[in-house]
Design a protein around this motif. Structure first.
Motif, mmCIF file in Angstrom:
data_model
loop_
_atom_site.group_PDB
_atom_site.id
_atom_site.type_symbol
_atom_site.label_atom_id
_atom_site.label_comp_id
_atom_site.label_asym_id
_atom_site.label_seq_id
_atom_site.Cartn_x
_atom_site.Cartn_y
_atom_site.Cartn_z
ATOM 1 N N LYS A 257 1.691 6.858 -6.766
ATOM 2 C CA LYS A 257 0.623 7.799 -7.113
ATOM 3 C C LYS A 257 1.039 9.243 -6.792
ATOM 4 O O LYS A 257 0.750 10.169 -7.565
ATOM 5 N N GLY B 9 -5.910 9.100 -7.713
ATOM 6 C CA GLY B 9 -6.090 9.186 -6.268
ATOM 7 C C GLY B 9 -6.011 10.607 -5.758
ATOM 8 O O GLY B 9 -5.585 11.535 -6.453
ATOM 9 N N HIS C 200 1.383 6.270 7.062
ATOM 10 C CA HIS C 200 1.724 4.850 6.983
ATOM 11 C C HIS C 200 2.515 4.385 8.204
ATOM 12 O O HIS C 200 2.355 3.242 8.649
ATOM 13 N N LEU D 158 2.082 11.521 3.745
ATOM 14 C CA LEU D 158 1.930 10.126 3.328
ATOM 15 C C LEU D 158 2.756 9.203 4.227
ATOM 16 O O LEU D 158 2.263 8.178 4.723
ATOM 17 N N ASP E 169 2.392 1.696 -3.462
ATOM 18 C CA ASP E 169 1.389 2.164 -4.417
ATOM 19 C C ASP E 169 1.075 3.650 -4.208
ATOM 20 O O ASP E 169 0.994 4.427 -5.169
ATOM 21 N N ASP E 170 0.901 4.049 -2.937
ATOM 22 C CA ASP E 170 0.599 5.452 -2.656
ATOM 23 C C ASP E 170 1.769 6.359 -3.022
ATOM 24 O O ASP E 170 1.571 7.504 -3.471
ATOM 25 N N ASP F 22 0.833 -1.208 0.000
ATOM 26 C CA ASP F 22 0.000 0.000 0.000
ATOM 27 C C ASP F 22 0.870 1.261 0.000
ATOM 28 O O ASP F 22 0.575 2.227 -0.720
#
Length: 605
Positions: free
Chosen positions: A95, A108, A144, A140, A91-92, A88
């Motif tokens: 993006k 996103g 996380h 971000l 992927d973020d 995750d």
């Protein structure tokens, strides 16, 4: 190398700085170096005077905090969940990168700061792609990291909470807003002031390092008794533990039953008397009450053996008896704020056990706790390591330096009470505001180390006060279920020190008539909310409620201050009105005044 003009076209290389500019910035660097050298010399001299061994023994707050937090080394992760979390994050991250490289095909939503997070509110953070990338990348990463804590296995709930808290502190500390070269506002101000903001910030930082405490306010802006703590009154009693202040009446008649206020001894009493507009004391006097305030002594070497018994018997009970004798009344109304409310519960139970409960007509509790099973994030600081640390810090003097407690409370709201001031006062070099509440917040009080250790151990860790007979005061077992005194219990909806769920638990122990009220805001603003301010709101529920959730579900919201609600309740326990004469005026009764309010103890450091 080519550059670009405002139209984006290639242009010429920017001109070299002038000789005058170079001389100016060289001077700025030289002044900064001189300031740091002078600070280092002063600290070396101070260390020599105190003795190197003593300095070496004193742990820093960072070391203290690191010591008390559990290690990730003992924790484990579910491999599948950890792999999913890493995927995750990857992927973020892709993006995020694509949004900057190819905005038209962005996938996103961009990371945004949580509501109330003001660190990136300035337009400069989004005006530049570089700083916008820093901002979004940090948000971000922090999201996380905090999410990863929830994946940890092999630790108990408290350890997981401690890890979450420690991770949040780590994440907050790493914010790009906290560093000069990654904060566009700081860079802009440094350029605009030609480095003067840097020098002023360095001056602020070195001054705070010298005194060992983060400053929030201009300390020279306030003088006790002149523009803060100004309600007129007299000190009518002084003991080794407290001073008793009687305030001058402003009405022709007053209620027969006086009001005695016990503020928390971890802070100065004048939180209840900041200025005429905010003063709870002045307002209570204007409502026709004879008001007394206990001003606790900041601990010194003479208080090394002070315990909880002393604060109950030689403190609160003694003050109650002194007021009863001074005014020749059978009982008093009392208020206990925060930890003084905890002790007030012990006092009521002690009086009940001795058959003397009628000496208190009613008791009001401001954000106080007696059952610590839901005491919030402060519980994260309570364990055996913390107890040893407190013992170490107070081993030589017998008292705990108030700056330690101030730093602990600041950690609970680190963005607002630590990093906000690091940025504004250190990095931007802004002047400190003249704000009475912040002045009070930094006016620390020392605590008896022996008492403080037992308070943390017996109440926060072992929750003995919630157990009938779990603690004794002067040889008397304390059972809160014996308290039948009418009680008014106020909690703050956003209180991070005494959470409303914790304050509510008083209702599960006392057996007398209780009125519970939930006020808007937190530990301070939820209490200090005069009717004239028109701020916030409060909730009441006249029906029986078995839990705080039930109370809230059926509660009625009323805008504005809760003080009038309390006034209506207290009037029913205050007796008839009597003329203001003789003993109702400070110094006109049995005890001659010692000095004017706010007294001596509040000024001791």
């Amino acid at each position: 190398m080519a550059s670009r003009d405002e139209s984006g076209a290639a242009g010429t290389t920017p001109p070299m700085p002038s000789l005058e500019d170079m001389q100016h910035w060289t001077g700025v660097i030289g002044r900064a170096q001189q300031m740091m050298l002078e600070h280092a010399a002063a600290q070396m001299k101070k260390a020599g005077e105190a003795g190197e061994e003593k300095i070496a023994k004193a742990p820093s707050m960072a070391e203290n905090f690191a010591q008390m937090m559990p290690s990730f080394a003992s924790a484990g992760f579910d491999p599948q969940k950890l792999a999913e979390a890493q995927t995750d994050f990857w992927d973020d991250s892709i993006k995020l990168w694509n949004r900057f490289m190819n905005p038209e095909k962005a996938d996103g939503e961009a990371p945004e700061a949580a509501k109330g997070d003001r660190r990136f509110a300035a337009p400069q953070w989004q005006a530049s792609p570089v700083f916008d990338m820093l901002r979004q990348g940090y948000l971000l990463l922090s999201e996380h990291l905090l999410r990863t804590v929830d994946l940890i296995d092999g630790v108990d709930d408290k350890q997981k909470q401690q890890l979450r808290f420690a991770t949040r502190q780590f994440v907050d500390a790493l914010s790009p807003s906290n560093f000069a070269l990654t904060n566009p506002e700081v860079i802009e101000m440094a350029v605009a002031t030609k480095g003067e903001s840097i020098l002023k910030g360095l001056e602020h930082m070195l001054a705070d390092m010298a005194k060992g405490q983060l400053s929030h306010v201009d300390a020279d802006a306030f003088t006790l008794g002149e523009n803060i703590a100004t309600t007129p009154g007299k000190v009518v009693r002084r003991t080794p533990l407290y001073e008793l202040i009687q305030y001058s009446p402003t009405t022709k008649k007053v209620h027969e039953i006086p009001l005695v206020i016990f503020p928390p001894w971890i802070n100065r009493f004048y939180i209840l008397d900041l200025n005429p507009q905010k003063s709870f004391v002045r307002w209570a006097v204007e409502q026709g009450f004879t008001v007394f305030m206990v001003s606790w002594k900041s601990a010194d070497e003479t208080m090394a053996d002070v315990t909880q018994d002393d604060y109950v018997i030689d403190g609160q009970v003694d003050a109650i008896e002194a007021v009863r004798d001074l005014l020749d009344v059978p009982s008093v109304n009392v208020i206990g704020y925060c930890v003084a409310g905890t002790t007030l519960a012990m006092t009521l139970a002690w009086l009940a056990a001795k058959g003397e409960a009628d000496k208190v007509a009613s008791a009001t509790f401001f954000t106080a706790q007696v059952d610590f099973t839901k005491a919030g994030e402060l519980q994260l600081f309570i364990d055996d390591l913390q107890a040893k640390l407190v013992e170490q810090l107070g081993s030589e003097t017998g008292y705990l330096d108030g700056r330690y407690m101030a730093a602990t409370f600041n950690l609970l709201r680190d963005r607002d009470l630590i990093w906000n001031y690091v940025v504004n006062n250190y990095l931007k070099g802004q002047e400190y505001p003249a704000f009475d509440l912040l002045y009070w917040n930094g006016d620390t009080t020392n605590l008896p180390a022996k008492w403080h250790r037992s308070y943390l151990r017996d109440l926060y860790r072992d929750n003995k006060l919630a157990q009938p007979g779990g603690i004794t005061i002067g040889g008397v077992p304390i059972d809160l279920h014996k308290v039948e005194t009418p009680a008014y219990i106020q909690a703050g909806r956003e209180d991070h020190i005494a959470p409303p769920e914790s304050v509510w638990k008083i209702t599960e122990h006392f057996r007398g008539p209780i009125r519970f009220l939930l006020a808007g805001s937190g530990h301070i603003a939820g209490v200090i909310n005069p009717p004239s301010s028109g701020k916030y709101q409060y909730w009441t529920n006249e029906a029986e409620a078995g839990s705080l959730a039930d109370f809230i579900a059926g509660a009625k919201e009323t805008p504005g201050s809760w003080w009038p609600d309390w006034l209506e309740w207290l009037t029913g326990h205050a007796g008839e009105k009597v003329p203001v004469k003789g003993k109702r005026k400070p110094g006109k009764g049995k005890k001659k005044p010692l000095e004017d309010a706010p007294g001596t103890y509040v000024k001791s450091r």
